[in-house]
Design a protein around this motif. Sequence first.
Motif, PDB file in Angstrom:
ATOM      1  N   UNK A   1     -27.177 -64.180  33.205  1.00 40.28           N
ATOM      2  CA  UNK A   1     -27.548 -62.882  32.656  1.00 40.28           C
ATOM      3  C   UNK A   1     -28.697 -62.254  33.416  1.00 40.28           C
ATOM      4  N   UNK A   2     -29.634 -63.063  33.809  1.00 41.77           N
ATOM      5  CA  UNK A   2     -30.846 -62.534  34.435  1.00 41.77           C
ATOM      6  C   UNK A   2     -30.583 -61.875  35.773  1.00 41.77           C
ATOM      7  N   UNK A   3     -29.412 -62.073  36.315  1.00 39.12           N
ATOM      8  CA  UNK A   3     -29.133 -61.389  37.570  1.00 39.12           C
ATOM      9  C   UNK A   3     -28.432 -60.052  37.303  1.00 39.12           C
TER      10      UNK A   3
ATOM     11  N   UNK B   1     -29.571 -58.259  34.297  1.00 36.05           N
ATOM     12  CA  UNK B   1     -30.384 -57.595  33.284  1.00 36.05           C
ATOM     13  C   UNK B   1     -31.778 -58.191  33.236  1.00 36.05           C
ATOM     14  N   UNK B   2     -32.762 -57.345  32.936  1.00 34.25           N
ATOM     15  CA  UNK B   2     -34.097 -57.874  32.696  1.00 34.25           C
ATOM     16  C   UNK B   2     -34.543 -57.407  31.336  1.00 34.25           C
TER      17      UNK B   2
ATOM     18  N   UNK C   1     -34.961 -71.861  26.646  1.00 34.50           N
ATOM     19  CA  UNK C   1     -36.329 -72.233  26.307  1.00 34.50           C
ATOM     20  C   UNK C   1     -37.131 -72.547  27.554  1.00 34.50           C
ATOM     21  N   UNK C   2     -36.449 -73.114  28.539  1.00 29.82           N
ATOM     22  CA  UNK C   2     -37.171 -73.531  29.722  1.00 29.82           C
ATOM     23  C   UNK C   2     -37.450 -72.427  30.709  1.00 29.82           C
ATOM     24  N   UNK C   3     -36.505 -71.531  30.893  1.00 36.53           N
ATOM     25  CA  UNK C   3     -36.645 -70.614  32.021  1.00 36.53           C
ATOM     26  C   UNK C   3     -36.512 -69.150  31.683  1.00 36.53           C
ATOM     27  N   UNK C   4     -36.535 -68.806  30.423  1.00 32.25           N
ATOM     28  CA  UNK C   4     -36.341 -67.401  30.110  1.00 32.25           C
ATOM     29  C   UNK C   4     -37.433 -66.532  30.694  1.00 32.25           C
ATOM     30  N   UNK C   5     -37.053 -65.464  31.365  1.00 26.68           N
ATOM     31  CA  UNK C   5     -38.032 -64.540  31.913  1.00 26.68           C
ATOM     32  C   UNK C   5     -38.582 -63.619  30.840  1.00 26.68           C
ATOM     33  N   UNK C   6     -37.975 -63.657  29.666  1.00 30.33           N
ATOM     34  CA  UNK C   6     -38.429 -62.798  28.582  1.00 30.33           C
ATOM     35  C   UNK C   6     -38.682 -63.647  27.337  1.00 30.33           C
ATOM     36  N   UNK C   7     -39.537 -63.158  26.445  1.00 28.78           N
ATOM     37  CA  UNK C   7     -39.767 -63.879  25.186  1.00 28.78           C
ATOM     38  C   UNK C   7     -38.454 -64.039  24.432  1.00 28.78           C
ATOM     39  N   UNK C   8     -38.327 -65.133  23.717  1.00 28.48           N
ATOM     40  CA  UNK C   8     -37.103 -65.388  22.977  1.00 28.48           C
ATOM     41  C   UNK C   8     -37.391 -65.510  21.494  1.00 28.48           C
TER      42      UNK C   8
END
Lengths: 324, 324
Positions: B121-123, B125-126, B145-152
């Motif tokens: 997804x991160x490629x 959307x941000x 949980x480990x690598x999300x670029x955004x708060x979850x």
Amino acid sequence: MAGAPQGRRRATSTDVARESGVSRATVSYVLNNTPNKHISPATRELVIRTARRLGHVPNPQARALKTGNSNIVLCLVPALTLGFVFDHALDALTRELAQRGYVLLVHRISDKLDSRGVQDIWSYLTPTLIVTIGGLPPSETAVLEGHSPAPVVSDYGIVEHSRVGQMQADYLIDRGHRTLGFVMPNDAALRAYALDRAAGVMQACERASLSPPVITVVEGSLKSYSECLDEFEATGVTAACGHNDDVALMLLEALRARRQSAPENLAVIGSDDIPLAELELTTIALDAEVCAANITNKVLTALGAEVDPSIENEMLSLIRRTSA
Amino acid sequence: MAGAPQGRRRATSTDVARESGVSRATVSYVLNNTPNKHISPATRELVIRTARRLGHVPNPQARALKTGNSNIVLCLVPALTLGFVFDHALDALTRELAQRGYVLLVHRISDKLDSRGVQDIWSYLTPTLIVTIGGLPPSETAVLEGHSPAPVVSDYGIVEHSRVGQMQADYLIDRGHRTLGFVMPNDAALRAYALDRAAGVMQACERASLSPPVITVVEGSLKSYSECLDEFEATGVTAACGHNDDVALMLLEALRARRQSAPENLAVIGSDDIPLAELELTTIALDAEVCAANITNKVLTALGAEVDPSIENEMLSLIRRTSA
DNA sequence: TTGTACGCGTTATCAG
DNA sequence: CTGATAACGCGTACAA
């Protein structure tokens, strides 16, 4: 306990370039396998390794900004829950698109005044393609047709809703019924379909030289369905087409509540063939696989992708059970 | 007939600037009402008019690229159809977010191998924030949980699923039943919840010093439910908790198919209080409004927005009807 | 392989 | 006080 991993800074292609001791251009060429650009296996390997090490994911908006393509397919729906047939179709679509490098995003759009309407989307997103499912409110559709910055594909015509109604009615007429009813849910998200199906029933009646069907709108409560039964009784309706199986089942429940049953007191036919229908509901089955394949093909074609031409196109079939 | 309006070129802020005879900076200041930048009413008016005339909508990815904020809230779900309670919650969320300048986009994520997973997804959307609804597959959750670029933010804990199970069981135990069953659908999208609810039933049994409940997994077919009834008969189960109302209703159908009924042959209790349950199904009602308000508040808080603190927090209630 | 211009909107700095 | 100039964010692709 989902923690709250705060937004870590993403590694940019510049980071990768610096760490690898090469230029950003090189990084881009390597990561995109750009043809006609011969990069030495050594640096190629190096760049790939550093990119992986830093967890580099190219910034999508920078890419979209440059290439003019977001690879996002936006699906506009009037409600998130459209029933299991469309759910299945969206699943298939999500998968097929993923295989071809696109991502499917669903956004709910409503008539409610507090939502700002379709055009607002464009200030958040620049989809490559827009697909509308389930029929949008007319006002929104107009805006979309007039000003969409992206091609628009709709599911209109994939399922021949009027033919659903016709099949329901034809069957009931064939069984000797002369006064039909049509029950549609009071749900904005289904209105477009419901009207088509009702029209189908009407046509069937006309062709059989019968008087037009009694059309009723129901709320979700049993009481509402009971009132519907009252109306049918008063108007001499002997057989009812439910817009879908949910409606038809509620009708059966309402009958049961007044110690009546189908088809003796009222013949009932539904549409969709949901699991709960299995026991007794006569219905028009909608082949979810075929439906999904059709929508998928339509979308892929609009994207200019290769498509599997072997599509079954008959997706409706009558399933006779005991309720009619 | 949805035409195929091809992507017309969007007017850029440069276009507006040129047409107005001012600089791009001025256009930006005007359109964003930038504070501390005093622009003469004349040019302000001019810019606004040309922008409107050209139909200018700022390019979202350019803005996001610069500001680092896409104003997109991405909702990850295991299935598009999660039942009407969550549907209602997502509706409310869509509205509330729209009012605050965000857009809610839903993406289905599955365990299937052909979908490439969350990180992909991160490629595309941000998102500013990611909210997971319905519980993701464990593997995906870990990545998130480990690598999300955004708060979850997740809906975990909003509905106390184990308490649903407990309430179901407590009621049945209170009615004198000593051997309970729990029926869960074989649906990946519901597994997380189902296990929680089953655990609740188990705890209730334990507290009442009863033997643990008989847990069965069913498919969508009536046959599968019938096999479930066989197992209950064989194990002496006199009362069954359905994971939700759909399951419970299918169980009632299966009973009816073998000319038995509830609660005489088997007491049945469901959960959610869907419309079809109204006639006879005893169930644990889940207040959709309260549920929606809770999720919405959680998300808005994570975004740093102001929140209406007056939230009812009791969203479960027993509804007694005839099936148990 | 690299330098560099470009896509588009934002914003700090600077001139009139 | 009004507005322009220019750099920046990040990835892409052409010329060198």
